[in-house]
Scaffold this active site. Structure first.
Site, short mmCIF file in Angstrom:
data_model
loop_
_atom_site.label_atom_id
_atom_site.label_comp_id
_atom_site.label_asym_id
_atom_site.label_seq_id
_atom_site.Cartn_x
_atom_site.Cartn_y
_atom_site.Cartn_z
N GLY A 15 0.83 -1.19 0.00
CA GLY A 15 0.00 0.00 0.00
C GLY A 15 0.87 1.24 0.00
O GLY A 15 0.65 2.19 0.74
N ALA A 16 1.87 1.25 -0.89
CA ALA A 16 2.94 2.25 -0.80
C ALA A 16 2.84 3.37 -1.83
O ALA A 16 3.68 4.26 -1.82
CB ALA A 16 4.30 1.55 -0.97
N GLY A 19 0.17 8.34 0.47
CA GLY A 19 -0.16 8.44 1.88
C GLY A 19 0.86 7.85 2.83
O GLY A 19 2.08 8.00 2.63
N GLY A 21 1.80 4.77 3.46
CA GLY A 21 2.71 3.78 2.90
C GLY A 21 3.84 4.41 2.13
O GLY A 21 5.00 3.99 2.23
N TYR A 157 -15.44 -0.09 6.76
CA TYR A 157 -14.07 0.21 7.18
C TYR A 157 -13.89 -0.10 8.67
O TYR A 157 -12.91 -0.74 9.06
CB TYR A 157 -13.77 1.68 6.90
CG TYR A 157 -12.35 2.11 7.17
CD1 TYR A 157 -11.40 2.09 6.15
CD2 TYR A 157 -11.95 2.55 8.43
CE1 TYR A 157 -10.09 2.49 6.38
CE2 TYR A 157 -10.65 2.95 8.68
CZ TYR A 157 -9.72 2.92 7.65
OH TYR A 157 -8.42 3.32 7.89
#
Length: 340
Positions: A15-16, A19, A21, A157
């Protein structure tokens, strides 16, 4: 349990592309770690690897959707292929839908669970064999304060983040029973200024926002790098997160009342946004290959994050926070008794 210094580590950051990540990968590379970055956005990963390499760091990338176990396994396999080992796995991939529960379809709810919960489960499944072979290492799961206290308009979520907390608590005990020196950490950020609210799906009719205040992504990255060297169970990022944690323990009903007052309007901006606008729930979207979101004007500093890095000083401050929260609780109960 001793973990390697960061400059001796091979780190996978999932998840890089943007944000938390992205900032985390940049900081690991700046500290000398060999970094493998993954996300669904190829353009985001390419720009990240280029940024790391131009700064003198070492990084490679692999595109993957964390809702697919085989694609997550490919991240671990690629890490071993490139560097021969894995020392730290950081899982930051997430998506979301802001809407009333009645407006969310089964397919949408399941997709958020698949990305935000099952993605983290798959990550641990593929990373653990390599960490065990090394004889030590760190699993770092980016959870949320929504794993402590759910918010309205974010039921999938919140459900996923509660699932993450339950999963890693069970895993942590199993590893301790095996006497396996693998650190399992839950990072619980408060509201962070990243492109998350630009990318999620909304059925509110307007662009969504977190309930202010916001904190910088760098605070979360600092926490991640700290726990990559110092085994830590939980790390709350942001002063408001610590206050919320205490209030939720004292009185969930009080937090209910606060969220009835601010939870709906507090997650809406005045900027129109259609449900048909692009979002990243099922597919990646372009244009957000960056760390910061649109709410820099709402960012505040956090003065208590250093407590988790200084355990000897932590409990005095925790006691002070608890007393302050208790005073707020007593005031609330007094007003309730007066019929206000």
């Amino acid at each position: 349990m001793q973990l390697k210094p960061i400059n001796q580590q091979v780190v996978a950051v999932v998840g890089a592309s943007s944000g938390i990540g992205r900032e985390t990968a940049l900081r690991f590379a700046a500290r000398g770690a060999k970094v493998v970055v993954s996300a669904r956005s190829k353009s985001g990963l390419d720009s990240l690897v280029d940024e790391i390499q131009r700064a003198g760091g070492e990084a490679v990338a692999i595109v993957a959707d964390v809702a697919d176990f085989q694609q997550v396994k490919a991240i671990a396999d690629y890490t071993i292929e490139q560097y021969g080992r894995l020392d730290t796995w950081v899982h930051a991939a997430a998506t979301g839908i802001l809407a009333q529960f009645a407006q969310i379809t089964p397919e949408e709810f399941k997709r958020v669970i698949d990305v935000n919960l099952m993605g983290q489960v798959y990550g641990a499944m593929v990373a653990l064999p390599h960490l065990k072979r090394e004889g030590r290492g760190a699993l770092i799961h980016i959870s949320s304060m929504e794993g402590v206290r759910s918010l309205p308009l974010q039921s999938p979520y919140s459900a996923a983040k509660h699932g993450v907390e339950g999963f890693i608590e069970s895993l942590r005990v199993e590893l301790a029973h095996e006497k396996m020196p693998i650190s399992v950490t839950s990072i619980k950020p408060a509201v962070i200024n990243t492109p998350f609210y630009n990318k999620v799906r909304t059925k509110l009719g307007v662009k969504p926002t977190g309930i202010p205040p916001y904190y910088e992504a760098g605070l979360v990255a600092d926490a991640i790098l700290y726990v990559a060297e110092h085994p830590t169970r939980d790390f709350i990022v942001g002063d408001v997160g610590r206050i919320l944690d205490v209030l939720q323990r004292l009185s969930p009903e009080l937090v209910d009342a606060l969220l009835v007052a601010v939870g709906d309007l507090g997650q809406r901006t005045n900027e129109p946004k259609s449900e048909a606008d692009p979002d990243n729930v099922f597919e990646p979207i372009e244009g957000y290959n960056k760390v910061e979101g649109d709410f820099g004007h709402l960012v505040v500093p956090s003065i208590t994050d250093w407590l988790d890095k200084n355990p000897m000083l932590k409990w005095g401050a925790v006691t002070s926070t608890a007393l302050g929260a208790l005073a707020l609780f007593n005031a609330y109960m007094s007003n309730s008794d007066d019929g206000l």
